[in-house]
Scaffold this motif. Sequence first.
Motif, PDB file in Angstrom:
ATOM      1  N   UNK B 193       0.839  -1.204   0.000  1.00  0.00           N
ATOM      2  CA  UNK B 193       0.000   0.000   0.000  1.00  0.00           C
ATOM      3  C   UNK B 193       0.876   1.257   0.000  1.00  0.00           C
ATOM      4  N   UNK B 194       1.942   1.217   0.807  1.00  0.00           N
ATOM      5  CA  UNK B 194       2.853   2.363   0.852  1.00  0.00           C
ATOM      6  C   UNK B 194       3.525   2.558  -0.503  1.00  0.00           C
ATOM      7  N   UNK B 195       3.989   1.457  -1.083  1.00  0.00           N
ATOM      8  CA  UNK B 195       4.671   1.549  -2.373  1.00  0.00           C
ATOM      9  C   UNK B 195       3.736   2.138  -3.435  1.00  0.00           C
ATOM     10  N   UNK B 196       2.461   1.729  -3.418  1.00  0.00           N
ATOM     11  CA  UNK B 196       1.500   2.258  -4.387  1.00  0.00           C
ATOM     12  C   UNK B 196       1.303   3.758  -4.180  1.00  0.00           C
ATOM     13  N   UNK B 197       1.185   4.185  -2.904  1.00  0.00           N
ATOM     14  CA  UNK B 197       1.031   5.622  -2.612  1.00  0.00           C
ATOM     15  C   UNK B 197       2.247   6.406  -3.081  1.00  0.00           C
ATOM     16  N   UNK B 198       3.412   5.810  -2.881  1.00  0.00           N
ATOM     17  CA  UNK B 198       4.640   6.521  -3.262  1.00  0.00           C
ATOM     18  C   UNK B 198       4.721   6.678  -4.780  1.00  0.00           C
ATOM     19  N   UNK B 199       4.257   5.649  -5.494  1.00  0.00           N
ATOM     20  CA  UNK B 199       4.269   5.754  -6.959  1.00  0.00           C
ATOM     21  C   UNK B 199       3.285   6.840  -7.428  1.00  0.00           C
ATOM     22  N   UNK B 200       2.112   6.881  -6.789  1.00  0.00           N
ATOM     23  CA  UNK B 200       1.161   7.960  -7.112  1.00  0.00           C
ATOM     24  C   UNK B 200       1.799   9.325  -6.866  1.00  0.00           C
ATOM     25  N   UNK B 201       2.488   9.406  -5.749  1.00  0.00           N
ATOM     26  CA  UNK B 201       3.138  10.671  -5.401  1.00  0.00           C
ATOM     27  C   UNK B 201       4.195  11.032  -6.438  1.00  0.00           C
ATOM     28  N   UNK B 202       4.942  10.007  -6.875  1.00  0.00           N
ATOM     29  CA  UNK B 202       5.979  10.250  -7.881  1.00  0.00           C
ATOM     30  C   UNK B 202       5.357  10.786  -9.171  1.00  0.00           C
ATOM     31  N   UNK B 203       4.211  10.243  -9.534  1.00  0.00           N
ATOM     32  CA  UNK B 203       3.542  10.720 -10.757  1.00  0.00           C
ATOM     33  C   UNK B 203       3.069  12.164 -10.605  1.00  0.00           C
ATOM     34  N   UNK B 204       2.564  12.462  -9.424  1.00  0.00           N
ATOM     35  CA  UNK B 204       2.157  13.850  -9.137  1.00  0.00           C
ATOM     36  C   UNK B 204       3.338  14.809  -9.300  1.00  0.00           C
ATOM     37  N   UNK B 205       4.461  14.406  -8.731  1.00  0.00           N
ATOM     38  CA  UNK B 205       5.654  15.254  -8.795  1.00  0.00           C
ATOM     39  C   UNK B 205       6.075  15.478 -10.247  1.00  0.00           C
ATOM     40  N   UNK B 206       6.000  14.393 -10.989  1.00  0.00           N
ATOM     41  CA  UNK B 206       6.381  14.447 -12.396  1.00  0.00           C
ATOM     42  C   UNK B 206       5.476  15.438 -13.135  1.00  0.00           C
ATOM     43  N   UNK B 207       4.159  15.300 -12.908  1.00  0.00           N
ATOM     44  CA  UNK B 207       3.193  16.177 -13.569  1.00  0.00           C
ATOM     45  C   UNK B 207       3.419  17.639 -13.191  1.00  0.00           C
ATOM     46  N   UNK B 208       3.895  17.857 -11.973  1.00  0.00           N
ATOM     47  CA  UNK B 208       4.114  19.234 -11.507  1.00  0.00           C
ATOM     48  C   UNK B 208       5.481  19.768 -11.919  1.00  0.00           C
ATOM     49  N   UNK B 209       6.265  18.905 -12.576  1.00  0.00           N
ATOM     50  CA  UNK B 209       7.598  19.346 -12.983  1.00  0.00           C
ATOM     51  C   UNK B 209       8.554  19.475 -11.819  1.00  0.00           C
ATOM     52  N   UNK B 210       8.324  18.674 -10.773  1.00  0.00           N
ATOM     53  CA  UNK B 210       9.191  18.744  -9.596  1.00  0.00           C
ATOM     54  C   UNK B 210       9.970  17.446  -9.437  1.00  0.00           C
ATOM     55  N   UNK B 211      11.087  17.539  -8.750  1.00  0.00           N
ATOM     56  CA  UNK B 211      11.916  16.361  -8.532  1.00  0.00           C
ATOM     57  C   UNK B 211      11.395  15.543  -7.341  1.00  0.00           C
ATOM     58  N   UNK B 212      12.000  14.402  -7.101  1.00  0.00           N
ATOM     59  CA  UNK B 212      11.576  13.559  -5.969  1.00  0.00           C
ATOM     60  C   UNK B 212      12.809  12.996  -5.275  1.00  0.00           C
ATOM     61  N   UNK B 213      12.665  12.733  -3.969  1.00  0.00           N
ATOM     62  CA  UNK B 213      13.750  12.125  -3.191  1.00  0.00           C
ATOM     63  C   UNK B 213      13.989  10.690  -3.702  1.00  0.00           C
ATOM     64  N   UNK B 214      15.211  10.428  -4.154  1.00  0.00           N
ATOM     65  CA  UNK B 214      15.519   9.121  -4.740  1.00  0.00           C
ATOM     66  C   UNK B 214      15.367   7.990  -3.727  1.00  0.00           C
ATOM     67  N   UNK B 215      15.264   8.330  -2.444  1.00  0.00           N
ATOM     68  CA  UNK B 215      15.120   7.293  -1.419  1.00  0.00           C
ATOM     69  C   UNK B 215      13.797   6.550  -1.523  1.00  0.00           C
ATOM     70  N   UNK B 216      12.846   7.053  -2.323  1.00  0.00           N
ATOM     71  CA  UNK B 216      11.573   6.324  -2.449  1.00  0.00           C
ATOM     72  C   UNK B 216      11.711   5.088  -3.343  1.00  0.00           C
ATOM     73  N   UNK B 217      12.655   5.105  -4.273  1.00  0.00           N
ATOM     74  CA  UNK B 217      12.705   4.003  -5.254  1.00  0.00           C
ATOM     75  C   UNK B 217      12.969   2.642  -4.634  1.00  0.00           C
TER      76      UNK B 217
END
Lengths: 326, 239
Positions: B193-217
């Motif tokens: 569930x956490x991994x799925x939320x993090x992927x959603x968050x990553x997509x949001x960041x991408x859409x907003x043109x923002x970077x993400x903490x690589x520690x999520x991968x």
Amino acid sequence: MCCGSKAIENRGALPETIDNELLKGMLFFDPHVHMTSRTTDDYQAMADAGIVALIEPSFWLGQPRTNAGTFKDYYSSLLGWERFRSGQFGIKHYCTIGLNSREANNEALAEEVMALLPKFIYKEGVVGIGEIGFDDQTTLEEKYYRLQLELAKEAALPVQVHTPHRDKKKGTQRSMDIAVEQGLDPSMVIIDHNNEETVEEVLNRGFWAAFTIYPFTKMGNERMVEIVKKYGAERIMVNSAADWGISDPLAVPKTALLMKQKGISDAVVKAVTYSNAITAFGQSGQIDTADFENGFMINQSEKFENNSVLRGGQQPRIDKSSIIIK
Amino acid sequence: MFAYTIEILRPAIAAVLKEESSSESFTWLVALPVPPQNITRDFSFASRKFSKQRPASSSAPHIYLAEKFQRTHWHSWTILDLARLYLLLQLNAANEQEYTTTIESVFNQADLGELTILYKALPYFAYGKAWESRCAEGIRSNMGTVLEAIMYENSYPSVHLPEAAWNQLILKAIFTGKDLGRIYGLEERNNAALAASLLDYAEERLAAGRNIDAAVWPLTKVFYPEKTGVLQQRFLQEK
């Protein structure tokens, strides 16, 4: 015709905007400002203008509270959230804790609030009991003013006294009389919201005299310049008392600039806009100037491995001149 | 009641305090009635007695403390923090209801520094299960110091938090730019569930043109290796 005030009404020759160049290197301490009512823009502007520390007195929130729980949460928010919020903008936040005069008139509530106070006044960064004193000058106001003076004595804390808008001169005298009767040393008492009519007696009796630069209803800063010219810097301090009314959180730096323009020496300007307040409220033992005089370090107690370069946590700045919001 | 040996911790902390504070302050602390009669007041008053400096980590008592209780990063505790923990350890824990009510009342009117130490002390409270909702409440805070007290080198969350609250902690840590490397239990508590939320968050960041903490991968890769790979690529291309 009186009183020489016409001259200071002539604003033609005075600067109309803050000159940030002139503010460079100046530090300010605003010993009375209600940040809970102010915006993040205010915090940023204050930090930019050189305000490094402030005191937020507990006061009336504009409408009467109906239960003690809201007082408890209000005191907690001054010590918790507002302290944190201020720190994010690089300004060290102190507060005074007390039951304000207006709400002292609700006796049942006042009793409950009095029972809460000892649990808050020993907290870190509580630099006094305040703001307390008179509003309507009722019997109940006097009762809780006296009780809180006792508390201040017991806790060895300074007192920040609000003087009334109506019947001010008498209210100020009575506030001082009662403080002396209760056995307080005038050097531990800061009498606030002074004007030309009250200042002389306050200083002569050994109290601190604070002046609130607040448009329309209290002091204007041109009048303040005249007062400092007349009485000097000793035991005088300036504050903004900015709150939810039309007020100015930059009143202290603006007044400093005006004093400089009017030929008042840097030493005097520094005393009334910075060091006197620190001396007066520092008697609480709660102010360490190392926390802010060389730039405020957010989150000092949380430094990791004593890594002193950590200045993180401060709010990112937005470019206000741009219409694009990123 | 306690998940560790309080009979070792209490004197170990006292020994550090004895070394690091004035005899007047130390005497004040140890002379207080046990259990404390006025904990909310004394908890605040301690700030007038103890310094916010860190104790010398090279002293024998500090080395002993760090060796005995390795999950806590004692180097980030001030002398005042230790004195406050000492006070909390003196509470009577015999009755769960009374004990938790007392500590909750300290939480309820704590200032910023007090809140921070209360949350840091979570692993040392009795009745570990009883503090789940308090810990979850702390994660909802917007005060960075409070969040760090819960997130960094604190063994309470990974041991006790239910999955939903744990996931909130990780999401909040990422959202507020915290260092994931300092959170205990990152791998053990990782879940789909956490991994799925993090992927959603990553997509949001991408859409907003923002970077993400690589520690999520590393967290998402376990459950969604392919999608993780695709998203990582897209972030690289955006740069």
